[in-house]
Write a protein that holds these residues in place. Structure first.
Motif, PDB file in Angstrom:
ATOM      1  N   LEU A  34      44.565  33.606  40.033  1.00 39.22           N
ATOM      2  CA  LEU A  34      43.944  34.339  40.822  1.00 39.22           C
ATOM      3  C   LEU A  34      43.937  34.025  42.393  1.00 39.22           C
ATOM      4  O   LEU A  34      44.584  34.830  43.184  1.00 39.22           O
ATOM      5  N   GLU A  83      41.087  31.318  37.544  1.00 40.64           N
ATOM      6  CA  GLU A  83      40.949  31.002  38.774  1.00 40.64           C
ATOM      7  C   GLU A  83      42.138  30.658  39.666  1.00 40.64           C
ATOM      8  O   GLU A  83      42.389  31.024  40.925  1.00 40.64           O
ATOM      9  N   VAL A 109      44.368  44.174  40.694  1.00 37.07           N
ATOM     10  CA  VAL A 109      43.676  43.094  39.896  1.00 37.07           C
ATOM     11  C   VAL A 109      41.852  43.439  40.213  1.00 37.07           C
ATOM     12  O   VAL A 109      41.285  43.230  39.559  1.00 37.07           O
ATOM     13  N   ARG A 110      41.895  43.791  41.633  1.00 34.45           N
ATOM     14  CA  ARG A 110      40.369  43.905  41.637  1.00 34.45           C
ATOM     15  C   ARG A 110      39.783  45.183  41.102  1.00 34.45           C
ATOM     16  O   ARG A 110      38.804  44.975  40.523  1.00 34.45           O
TER      17      ARG A 110
END
Length: 104
Positions: free
Chosen positions: A40, A37, A88-89
């Motif tokens: 990101l 988290e 990344v998505r």
């Protein structure tokens, strides 16, 4: 579609330009989810920051306050940050779809 392996060079280049260095381990005491988290969130904040800097550089270039080279570099960094965020998505969506296809 961009795969994770094809996004790795873009991610490494983005890390170098954004000052993130190599892939670093999460801080001591941080869980795996906390580390992911945090990384990101940092990547997304950097992408937004790069986009804002590119916008400011473009405006400065149009008014003659900044040279063409600096404007092109700022826009290139913003484009690389966007490509990284999209990669990344895409990888996260693929992982989610793989989990949803698993038999229970």
């Amino acid at each position: 579609m961009m795969t994770f392996s094809s996004a790795t060079p873009a991610l490494n280049a983005y890390r170098a330009t954004a000052g993130l260095g190599g892939a670093e381990a999460p801080a001591a005491g941080a869980g795996v989810g906390d580390g992911f988290e945090a990384v990101l969130g940092q990547v997304m904040q950097q992408a937004v920051s790069q986009a804002r800097q590119a916008d400011q550089a473009t405006q400065a270039g149009l008014t003659g306050q900044m040279g063409t080279t600096e404007v092109v570099m700022a826009v290139g960094r913003a484009e690389l940050a966007l490509q990284t965020a999209v990669a990344v998505r895409d990888r996260m969506v693929t992982a989610y779809q793989d989990v949803m296809r698993m038999a229970v």
